[in-house]
Design a protein around this motif. Structure first.
Motif, PDB file in Angstrom:
ATOM      1  N   ASP A  72       0.836  -1.205   0.000  1.00 16.56           N
ATOM      2  CA  ASP A  72       0.000   0.000   0.000  1.00 16.56           C
ATOM      3  C   ASP A  72       0.871   1.257   0.000  1.00 16.56           C
ATOM      4  OD1 ASP A  72       0.841  -0.538   2.640  1.00 16.56           O
ATOM      5  OD2 ASP A  72      -0.851   0.547   3.504  1.00 16.56           O
ATOM      6  N   PRO A  73       1.594   1.494  -1.078  1.00 19.37           N
ATOM      7  CA  PRO A  73       2.513   2.635  -1.114  1.00 19.37           C
ATOM      8  C   PRO A  73       1.836   3.992  -0.980  1.00 19.37           C
ATOM      9  CG  PRO A  73       2.318   1.615  -3.284  1.00 19.37           C
ATOM     10  CD  PRO A  73       1.656   0.701  -2.315  1.00 19.37           C
ATOM     11  N   PHE A  74       0.511   4.040  -1.173  1.00 24.77           N
ATOM     12  CA  PHE A  74      -0.182   5.315  -1.028  1.00 24.77           C
ATOM     13  C   PHE A  74      -0.271   5.745   0.434  1.00 24.77           C
ATOM     14  CE2 PHE A  74      -3.763   8.335  -1.892  1.00 24.77           C
ATOM     15  CZ  PHE A  74      -3.148   9.036  -2.924  1.00 24.77           C
ATOM     16  N   VAL A  75       0.213   4.906   1.337  1.00 22.15           N
ATOM     17  CA  VAL A  75       0.292   5.286   2.747  1.00 22.15           C
ATOM     18  C   VAL A  75       1.287   6.424   2.962  1.00 22.15           C
ATOM     19  CG1 VAL A  75       2.125   3.676   3.393  1.00 22.15           C
ATOM     20  CG2 VAL A  75       0.416   4.347   5.099  1.00 22.15           C
ATOM     21  N   LEU A  76       2.244   6.585   2.058  1.00 19.97           N
ATOM     22  CA  LEU A  76       3.204   7.672   2.183  1.00 19.97           C
ATOM     23  C   LEU A  76       2.483   9.013   2.180  1.00 19.97           C
ATOM     24  CD1 LEU A  76       6.032   6.477  -0.253  1.00 19.97           C
ATOM     25  CD2 LEU A  76       5.982   6.289   2.249  1.00 19.97           C
ATOM     26  N   GLY A  77       3.018   9.962   2.930  1.00 22.21           N
ATOM     27  CA  GLY A  77       2.419  11.283   2.990  1.00 22.21           C
ATOM     28  C   GLY A  77       2.511  12.015   1.661  1.00 22.21           C
ATOM     29  N   PHE A  78       1.724  13.075   1.545  1.00 23.05           N
ATOM     30  CA  PHE A  78       1.687  13.841   0.300  1.00 23.05           C
ATOM     31  C   PHE A  78       3.073  14.332  -0.104  1.00 23.05           C
ATOM     32  CE2 PHE A  78       1.749  18.152  -1.449  1.00 23.05           C
ATOM     33  CZ  PHE A  78       1.233  17.898  -2.714  1.00 23.05           C
ATOM     34  N   ASP A  79       3.824  14.898   0.825  1.00 19.12           N
ATOM     35  CA  ASP A  79       5.127  15.470   0.483  1.00 19.12           C
ATOM     36  C   ASP A  79       6.066  14.420  -0.098  1.00 19.12           C
ATOM     37  OD1 ASP A  79       4.320  17.980   1.293  1.00 19.12           O
ATOM     38  OD2 ASP A  79       5.194  17.816   3.302  1.00 19.12           O
ATOM     39  N   ARG A  80       6.071  13.232   0.510  1.00 15.81           N
ATOM     40  CA  ARG A  80       6.957  12.165   0.022  1.00 15.81           C
ATOM     41  C   ARG A  80       6.518  11.684  -1.365  1.00 15.81           C
ATOM     42  NH1 ARG A  80      11.094   9.263   2.740  1.00 15.81           N
ATOM     43  NH2 ARG A  80      11.742   7.503   1.440  1.00 15.81           N
ATOM     44  N   LEU A  81       5.223  11.488  -1.545  1.00 18.72           N
ATOM     45  CA  LEU A  81       4.728  11.052  -2.853  1.00 18.72           C
ATOM     46  C   LEU A  81       4.993  12.117  -3.920  1.00 18.72           C
ATOM     47  CD1 LEU A  81       1.348   9.373  -1.837  1.00 18.72           C
ATOM     48  CD2 LEU A  81       3.316   8.222  -2.870  1.00 18.72           C
ATOM     49  N   ASP A 105      -7.648   3.684   4.402  1.00 12.59           N
ATOM     50  CA  ASP A 105      -7.145   4.684   5.345  1.00 12.59           C
ATOM     51  C   ASP A 105      -5.871   5.374   4.869  1.00 12.59           C
ATOM     52  OD1 ASP A 105      -5.523   2.479   5.713  1.00 12.59           O
ATOM     53  OD2 ASP A 105      -6.119   2.138   7.799  1.00 12.59           O
ATOM     54  N   ASN A 106      -5.293   4.927   3.735  1.00  9.29           N
ATOM     55  CA  ASN A 106      -4.169   5.650   3.136  1.00  9.29           C
ATOM     56  C   ASN A 106      -4.586   7.027   2.627  1.00  9.29           C
ATOM     57  OD1 ASN A 106      -2.575   2.811   1.410  1.00  9.29           O
ATOM     58  ND2 ASN A 106      -2.633   3.344   3.564  1.00  9.29           N
ATOM     59  N   ILE A 107      -5.873   7.189   2.357  1.00  7.62           N
ATOM     60  CA  ILE A 107      -6.374   8.410   1.721  1.00  7.62           C
ATOM     61  C   ILE A 107      -6.681   9.491   2.752  1.00  7.62           C
ATOM     62  CG2 ILE A 107      -8.158   9.305   0.139  1.00  7.62           C
ATOM     63  CD1 ILE A 107      -8.604   6.278  -0.658  1.00  7.62           C
ATOM     64  N   GLU A 152     -16.549   7.776   2.349  1.00  7.16           N
ATOM     65  CA  GLU A 152     -15.971   9.107   2.560  1.00  7.16           C
ATOM     66  C   GLU A 152     -14.668   9.283   1.799  1.00  7.16           C
ATOM     67  OE1 GLU A 152     -15.649   9.575   6.767  1.00  7.16           O
ATOM     68  OE2 GLU A 152     -17.807   9.822   7.062  1.00  7.16           O
ATOM     69  N   GLN A 153     -13.812   8.277   1.825  1.00 11.24           N
ATOM     70  CA  GLN A 153     -12.517   8.411   1.159  1.00 11.24           C
ATOM     71  C   GLN A 153     -12.657   8.301  -0.358  1.00 11.24           C
ATOM     72  OE1 GLN A 153     -10.145   9.621   3.002  1.00 11.24           O
ATOM     73  NE2 GLN A 153     -11.640   9.416   4.667  1.00 11.24           N
ATOM     74  N   CYS A 154     -13.570   7.470  -0.828  1.00 13.00           N
ATOM     75  CA  CYS A 154     -13.793   7.384  -2.268  1.00 13.00           C
ATOM     76  C   CYS A 154     -14.406   8.677  -2.810  1.00 13.00           C
ATOM     77  CB  CYS A 154     -14.696   6.192  -2.596  1.00 13.00           C
ATOM     78  SG  CYS A 154     -13.870   4.588  -2.436  1.00 13.00           S
ATOM     79  N   GLU A 155     -15.209   9.345  -1.997  1.00 15.18           N
ATOM     80  CA  GLU A 155     -15.770  10.632  -2.412  1.00 15.18           C
ATOM     81  C   GLU A 155     -14.653  11.656  -2.640  1.00 15.18           C
ATOM     82  OE1 GLU A 155     -19.088  13.969  -1.004  1.00 15.18           O
ATOM     83  OE2 GLU A 155     -18.518  12.338   0.357  1.00 15.18           O
ATOM     84  N   LYS A 156     -13.624  11.619  -1.794  1.00 19.50           N
ATOM     85  CA  LYS A 156     -12.480  12.514  -1.994  1.00 19.50           C
ATOM     86  C   LYS A 156     -11.775  12.203  -3.313  1.00 19.50           C
ATOM     87  CE  LYS A 156      -9.709  13.115   1.540  1.00 19.50           C
ATOM     88  NZ  LYS A 156      -8.906  12.751   2.737  1.00 19.50           N
TER      89      LYS A 156
END
Length: 292
Positions: A72-81, A105-107, A152-156
Motif C-alpha cells: 500500500d505505497p499510497f500510505v506515504l504522505g503527500f510530500d513524500r509522494l 485509510d491511506n487516503i 468518505e474516502q472514495c468521495e475525496k
C-alpha cells in the motif's frame, strides 16, 4: 532493482515497469492475508528509489506507465509522494500513468487539493483492497476501517478526479456474515464510483488468522456453492457502470467490460455454475492454491 519480499503485479493492468517505493504492508494485520508476513513495513530510501528509476530509464526510456509497489505505497504522505513523482518525471519524462495499491485509510491524511496535485503528476488510479463494506465483516477480519470510511474516502478521490478499483473478497465473512457481507458491500460499492469492481474467492492460506480460527472451529468458511451464491447476491444488488473482473481464486471467469450492460448475462452464467458445476472438484482446486 530493489525488491523486498513478495512482489505482486496487478495482472489486469497493461504491462509496465515496477518501482518499489515502500516495503511490506503498513497494516499487515488482516486475518485472511499472509502475503507480507515477516516483512517489516518501511518506506524505501530515496537513494534506492532514484537508483531504480535510473535503471528503469536505462531499459525503458520511453515508458509512459509505472506500477508503484509494495502492498500500500499510497500510505506515504503527500510530500513524500510528491517528491517521488518529481523524481520519476526527472528521469522518465514520458510518464503519464502511475498506479498503485492502497488501503482506504491511506487516503485520510490527504486533502482533495493534494490528491488533485498527485493526479496531475500521474497518479491517476488506485487499486483499493476494500474486501467488504459490511462493518461486522470488516471488524471480524481486522481491516481497520468501516463501510462509511470507504464512502468518505472514495468521495475525496471522485472530487480529485482520481480513478479507483474496489475489491470484494467473496467468502471473507464466512457463513456467519455471508448475507450482510454481500448486501452491505453491494450497497456501498454502488454508492461509490469505482472504474473497476473485482472479486476473488477466499482461500485459507497457511499462517493466516482465519485458518487458525477455522482449525479451532471458530470460523466457518463457505462451500464452493456457497461462494457462488454469495457472489450472486452481491451482484444482484450491485449497480456499477464500469468493468467487472474475477480473480483466479474464484471458480468462474465472469470478466466483462461493462457490468450493468451485461448484468443479466453474468447472473445467468453464475446460476448455471451453481446448478451444474462439480463442486467437489472446484473445492480440490481451491485447496491446492498456495498464493495469490
Amino acid at each position: 532493482m530493489h525488491y523486498t519480499g513478495t512482489v505482486y503485479r496487478n495482472p489486469y493492468e497493461p504491462p509496465s515497469p515496477l518501482l518499489e517505493i515502500t516495503q511490506g504492508c503498513s497494516h499487515n494485520r488482516c486475518k485472511f492475508c499472509n502475503m507480507y508476513a515477516g516483512v517489516k513495513f518501511q518506506p524505501s530510501p530515496m537513494e534506492w528509489i532514484e537508483e531504480d528509476i535510473k535503471e528503469i530509464a536505462a531499459f525503458y526510456p520511453e515508458t509512459s506507465r509505472l506500477q508503484l509497489l509494495s502492498a500500500d505505497p499510497f500510505v506515504l504522505g503527500f510530500d513524500r509522494l510528491n517528491e517521488i513523482c518529481d523524481l520519476i518525471h526527472k528521469y522518465l519524462p514520458n510518464i503519464e500513468i502511475m498506479t498503485m495499491a492502497a488501503r482506504v485509510d491511506n487516503i485520510k491524511d490527504k486533502s482533495v487539493e493534494e490528491l488533485k496535485i498527485l493526479r496531475d503528476k500521474g497518479i491517476v488510479e488506485l487499486n483499493i483492497g476494500a474486501e467488504s463494506a459490511d462493518d461486522e465483516t470488516l471488524k471480524s477480519v481486522n481491516k481497520g476501517y468501516s463501510g462509511q470510511d470507504i464512502l468518505e474516502q472514495c468521495e475525496k478521490l471522485d472530487k480529485a478526479g482520481m480513478e479507483y478499483w474496489l475489491t470484494f473478497l467473496n467468502g471473507v465473512g464466512g457463513v456467519d456474515h455471508t448475507e450482510n457481507h454481500a448486501l452491505n458491500s453491494a450497497k456501498i460499492f454502488s454508492e461509490a464510483n469505482p472504474t473497476v469492481v473485482g472479486t476473488g474467492g477466499l482461500v485459507l492460506f497457511e499462517g493466516t488468522g482465519l485458518l487458525a480460527l477455522y482449525k479451532r472451529g471458530k470460523f466457518h468458511p463457505l462451500s464452493e456453492k456457497g461462494l457462488m451464491e454469495e457472489l450472486k447476491l452481491f451482484l444482484e444488488n450491485l449497480d456499477h457502470d464500469g468493468r467487472f473482473i474475477t480473480h483466479h481464486t474464484f471458480s468462474m471467469d465472469l470478466n466483462n467490460g461493462s457490468f450493468n450492460e451485461n448484468k443479466e448475462r453474468i447472473l445467468k452464467d453464475l446460476q448455471y455454475g451453481i446448478d451444474n458445476f462439480d463442486m467437489s472438484r472446484l473445492t480440490q482446486i481451491r485447496n491446492s492454491k498456495r498464493t495469490l
